[in-house]
Design a protein around this motif. Structure first.
Motif, PDB file in Angstrom:
ATOM      1  N   UNK A 121      -0.063  -7.705  -1.359  1.00 50.39           N
ATOM      2  CA  UNK A 121      -1.361  -7.108  -1.069  1.00 50.39           C
ATOM      3  C   UNK A 121      -2.072  -7.693   0.135  1.00 50.39           C
ATOM      4  N   UNK A 122      -1.552  -8.762   0.710  1.00 48.34           N
ATOM      5  CA  UNK A 122      -2.221  -9.372   1.867  1.00 48.34           C
ATOM      6  C   UNK A 122      -2.112  -8.474   3.102  1.00 48.34           C
ATOM      7  N   UNK A 172      -6.976 -14.396  -4.197  1.00 53.40           N
ATOM      8  CA  UNK A 172      -5.646 -13.808  -4.379  1.00 53.40           C
ATOM      9  C   UNK A 172      -5.357 -12.914  -3.171  1.00 53.40           C
ATOM     10  N   UNK A 173      -4.073 -12.766  -2.817  1.00 46.93           N
ATOM     11  CA  UNK A 173      -3.730 -12.147  -1.530  1.00 46.93           C
ATOM     12  C   UNK A 173      -4.340 -10.754  -1.308  1.00 46.93           C
ATOM     13  N   UNK A 174      -4.489  -9.970  -2.385  1.00 48.48           N
ATOM     14  CA  UNK A 174      -4.990  -8.612  -2.149  1.00 48.48           C
ATOM     15  C   UNK A 174      -6.471  -8.616  -1.768  1.00 48.48           C
ATOM     16  N   UNK A 175      -7.131  -9.751  -1.945  1.00 48.39           N
ATOM     17  CA  UNK A 175      -8.545  -9.849  -1.572  1.00 48.39           C
ATOM     18  C   UNK A 175      -8.701 -10.626  -0.262  1.00 48.39           C
ATOM     19  N   UNK A 176      -7.570 -10.779   0.474  1.00 48.82           N
ATOM     20  CA  UNK A 176      -7.609 -11.631   1.670  1.00 48.82           C
ATOM     21  C   UNK A 176      -7.018 -10.934   2.892  1.00 48.82           C
ATOM     22  N   UNK A 199      -2.550 -10.010  -7.728  1.00 49.40           N
ATOM     23  CA  UNK A 199      -3.847 -10.240  -8.367  1.00 49.40           C
ATOM     24  C   UNK A 199      -4.690  -8.992  -8.217  1.00 49.40           C
ATOM     25  N   UNK A 200      -5.947  -9.057  -8.640  1.00 47.81           N
ATOM     26  CA  UNK A 200      -6.769  -7.856  -8.500  1.00 47.81           C
ATOM     27  C   UNK A 200      -8.009  -8.161  -7.674  1.00 47.81           C
ATOM     28  N   UNK A 201      -8.547  -7.103  -7.063  1.00 48.71           N
ATOM     29  CA  UNK A 201      -9.784  -7.277  -6.316  1.00 48.71           C
ATOM     30  C   UNK A 201     -10.927  -7.192  -7.333  1.00 48.71           C
ATOM     31  N   UNK A 202     -11.642  -8.288  -7.505  1.00 49.79           N
ATOM     32  CA  UNK A 202     -12.635  -8.318  -8.586  1.00 49.79           C
ATOM     33  C   UNK A 202     -13.816  -7.377  -8.331  1.00 49.79           C
ATOM     34  N   UNK A 203     -14.348  -6.873  -9.420  1.00 48.59           N
ATOM     35  CA  UNK A 203     -15.520  -6.013  -9.332  1.00 48.59           C
ATOM     36  C   UNK A 203     -16.761  -6.912  -9.315  1.00 48.59           C
TER      37      UNK A 203
END
Lengths: 424, 434
Positions: free
Chosen positions: A21-22, A195-199, A225-229
């Protein structure tokens, strides 16, 4: 890997999204000696309440910034800042309301430095002792910024504009709020937000994009990982909470910032267009060649320090303009007259067309700063657009769009002002 | 990227760096003069008054409109202090022709406008407009008074004023409030005419244009410049020894919550025949980098402060250590600052420390080669000192500096004065009691 060539500005952008996800953005810059890398998470001072496994969690003010300080400690007892510096890099980091970014610039050993950067940001290491020690260091930093009139005048504006949004508080938090932070708070927030998907990783320099992707894939966690709400509180009203906030400090002349909030456009192309429209609006209205600035400068009401800015965080855009003036009230009332005139009679076409040329030149200039370039690309990733598209989107914006923005967002009732007066 | 230096008019030197690297080029014109308490404010005021209006562009709005049309080119007043030399003039940066839609020749237009601002001010009866002078004088006074807003730099400025009280160096690049207050349009016009005649001028260009094209543009822009006798009395007096045998101590109070400690040193004997690369590496070892002794010990290990770093004025042969501390950490911080200098003097420098310091210096210099603004400032400083090597050569020298060379510099370094800015007495005690 996607390759985009921007012929108008002679730049090439390589974009890759890894299986974890990065997002990686690389602008190749042959001939340049330095390389710049910025590794950022879409986690900032405003992200204090978020959903974790179906439960809402509240964290004290200042965690994102505290985490930034502590990330440099590595499990083998080294300090990543020292490791990078010892290898000839110039490393640093910042935390804003919406982002935490770690970056370095170097003229040699780029891939070694990149490896260090990716490693230390992805591996947390905290102990109760090191957290306690950091509370002392950050406590000093908080005291220092509280002495800074520029910071006080800014924060008081945010408190005047917003009723609940966490962007009302200092990104660094307060002595009291950071006292609540423990090593567990830091581990939790790192796990959720780093986590990579949020970066995003952004690089500029004479580098090989494939090698960068391969290194990131090797070092970083495999799971996305997940992108937190997140929750920034109940929606804010269109008007400021308070129109004036005034305090006294040790300054030579009154320092002021006035501003208004902007309801953020939808992420992606609409948001980029909104940002560029707001910038053109501010430049037309109060830029160096605006009738407003020229008149107030000649009258001694404004000086060269006067400037404006636009920041998006906590779900809103915030317009800010300020500097030093013997009479801030006069400045804001003169601006309101200009805004009414634009609303009534529209914007001067000749002014608008030359302002567009100037805005193009300013953006071109910003490409010379790798730091600005990478930061803009990172912001764009979190906001769903590509910053290098700005050059052609800018061309499409019409005079009536800018006029409408000014009339709707900068009218007198939308503005709040914060002033720091001298003590004596 | 080789610097080509050429005398293009009587005591007017042009330094050209040709490169296709940047999308924006830069051009600066600097009038050099001796920094003095008597004239610094007048000199500092001149480019600001000139920037208000010229014969062709009588007010700021018309200047700004012309700059917008040139794709947001900027021409800004610059006032710098290089040791005891004051450099005043304009700095321009502008889009390179290759990136301008339609391939307009921006360089010639910007250079012409800069020449017009410098040489053809908007005047009445041959004198500056009183309204422009009065308003710029007030703004200069505001800037002078505003220095107190940034306590960190204020504490450094106060240190130099006290430490160098009998030297020109004590004067700020903007001069003093006393002098600024006494300026009027007649006095300033006289001073301007004299400055134009006597000041050596350094012109700098960096960008994609051929040096001959730049030379033509600059000569054409300065064609009306009348030169008189050059001012020969320009340079920096370097004081090798401290003023008194022991450091002088100064304390002042303001309403603040964090103390600011500034410690001033003379670099001493190394200034007889300065090895600039060794001086830079010494500074990086001691306090000028994040691997330095001050950063690692005073800040990181002992948590005595929020920041502590050292900086060098290589023209004047001075070093200042600047630190932000709790009021009650004064003694501990100061003794650690001295102890770390002693360690460098004794050669107590690890291989890692030395290697990191060399790299930090080399990286900083090489990074400057990627910024036209940093190159401009580097070459102005070199030209003022009559040194003609570039950042790459200096970076290569820094990489080969030995421990002995660093110690050699350190040995001569002596503390001359200590300045502490603390909170008002009662607030200070309260803060200390926390």
């Amino acid at each position: 890997m996607e390759i985009r060539k921007f012929e108008n500005i002679q730049e090439t952008l390589y974009t890759d999204v890894l299986p974890n996800g990065l997002t990686i953005n690389v602008v190749t810059k042959p001939v340049w000696l330095k390389c710049f890398a910025l590794f950022a998470t879409g986690y900032g001072g405003a992200d204090r309440r978020f959903n974790l496994g179906g439960q809402w969690v509240d964290t004290p003010a200042g965690v994102a910034h505290f985490l930034e300080h502590k990330m440099f400690d590595t499990p083998d007892g080294d300090n990543a800042l020292a490791v990078l510096s010892a290898n000839g890099a110039q490393p640093n980091a910042f935390t804003s309301n919406s982002m935490t970014a770690y970056y370095f610039e170097s003229t040699q050993g780029f891939y070694d430095n990149l490896r260090t950067l990716l490693s230390f940001v992805s591996v947390p290491y905290f102990t109760p002792e090191s957290v306690e020690k950091e509370q002392g260091i950050i406590g000093q930093e908080i005291r220092m910024i509280e002495d800074n009139p520029g910071f006080v005048v800014y924060l008081n504006l945010m408190k005047s504009l917003y009723a609940r949004n966490p962007i009302r508080d200092s990104v660094a938090g307060s002595i009291e709020s950071i006292a609540q932070i423990t090593d567990k708070t830091l581990y939790d927030c790192h796990r959720i937000f780093y986590n990579p998907s949020n970066m995003v990783l952004c690089v500029a320099g004479d580098v090989d994009p494939e090698r960068i992707s391969a290194m990131a894939a090797e070092i970083l966690p495999k799971e996305p990982g997940e992108v937190p709400q997140r929750d920034y509180g109940e929606k804010e009203g269109p008007l400021p909470v308070k129109t004036r906030t005034e305090v006294n400090m040790e300054v030579s002349a009154p320092q002021f910032i006035f501003g208004s909030k902007v309801f953020q456009a939808e992420k992606g192309a609409p948001l980029l267009r909104q940002k560029l429209t707001v910038n053109l609006a501010l430049r037309c209205l109060m830029g160096r060649s605006s009738p407003f600035y020229a008149r107030l400068y000649a009258q001694g009401l404004l000086n060269n320090d006067f400037g404006y800015d636009l920041d998006y965080s906590g779900g809103y855009g915030t317009i800010m303009a300020g500097g030093e003036s013997s009479d801030p009230e006069k400045v804001i009332s003169e601006l309101s007259k200009e805004v009414s005139a634009v609303a009534d009679k529209g914007l001067d076409e000749a002014l608008f067309s030359r302002i567009k040329k100037a805005a193009y030149g300013s953006r071109l200039r910003s490409l010379g700063s790798f730091g600005v370039l990478c930061q803009n690309l990172a912001e764009g990733k979190f906001a769903g657009y590509c910053d290098l598209d700005a050059f052609h989107v800018l061309e499409e914006i019409t005079v009536s769009e800018v006029r409408d923005f000014i009339a709707n967002n900068l009218a007198q009732d939308k503005l709040a002002m914060s002033v720091v007066h001298p003590l004596h | 990227m080789e610097a080509i230096r050429k005398k293009i008019m009587p005591f007017v030197e042009l330094t050209c760096l040709r490169t296709d690297k940047f999308k924006t080029g830069c051009l600066s014109v600097n009038l050099l003069t001796r920094l003095s308490r008597e004239n610094a404010s007048k000199n500092a005021l001149i480019p600001h008054v000139l920037r208000r209006g010229s014969t062709g562009h009588p007010d700021m709005e018309s200047i700004s409109a012309a700059l917008d049309e040139l794709y947001g080119a900027r021409i800004e007043p610059v006032v710098r202090k290089k040791g005891e030399v004051q450099a005043v003039g304009f700095f321009a940066d502008f889009a390179d022709d290759a990136f301008v839609p339609g391939g307009e020749q921006v360089l010639e237009k910007v250079t012409a406008l800069m020449g017009e601002l410098l040489l053809s001010p908007n005047t009445r009866g041959g004198l500056f407009l009183p309204a422009y002078v009065d308003s710029e004088r007030e703004k200069l006074l505001e800037r002078l008074r505003a220095r107190i807003n940034d306590k960190r730099s204020y504490a450094v400025q106060r240190l130099f004023e006290l430490m160098c009280f009998s030297e020109d160096y004590a004067t700020d690049r903007m001069g003093t409030e006393e002098e600024a207050q006494s300026i009027n349009y007649q006095k300033l016009t006289r001073h301007y005419k004299q400055l134009l005649q006597c000041a050596p001028i350094e012109v700098f260009y960096c960008g994609g244009a051929d040096p001959l094209r730049v030379e033509r543009a600059v000569k054409s822009a300065l064609v009306t410049l009348l030169r008189g006798e050059p001012d020969e009395d320009i340079g920096t007096d370097i004081r090798i020894n401290t003023v008194e045998e022991n450091p002088r101590y100064f304390t002042e109070e303001l309403s603040i919550t964090q103390g600011k400690l500034s410690v001033g040193f003379r670099l001493g004997e190394c200034m007889y025949n300065p090895n600039m690369a060794a001086i830079r590496v010494f500074n990086a070892v001691y306090g000028g980098s994040v691997t330095s002794k001050l950063f690692m010990n005073v800040r990181e290990k002992l948590s005595l402060c929020y920041y502590a770093n050292s900086a060098i004025d290589r023209h004047k042969g001075l070093m200042v250590v600047s630190s932000g501390i709790e009021f009650d950490k004064y003694d501990a911080a100061l003794s650690e600052i001295f102890a770390q200098l002693e360690a460098v003097k004794k050669g107590d420098i690890t291989d890692d420390e030395l290697a990191a310091a060399r790299k930090a210096v080399a990286t900083e210099l090489r990074s400057a080669m990627d910024s036209s603004g940093a190159l401009e400032d580097f070459w102005l400083a070199q030209n003022v000192d009559g040194l003609y090597y570039g950042p790459e050569e200096l970076a290569a020298l820094a990489e080969s500096i030995t421990r002995d060379e660093v110690v050699e510099v350190a040995k001569g370094v002596e503390c001359d004065a200590v300045y502490f800015l603390r909170g008002l007495s009662e607030e200070g005690e309260k803060a200390n009691g926390d």
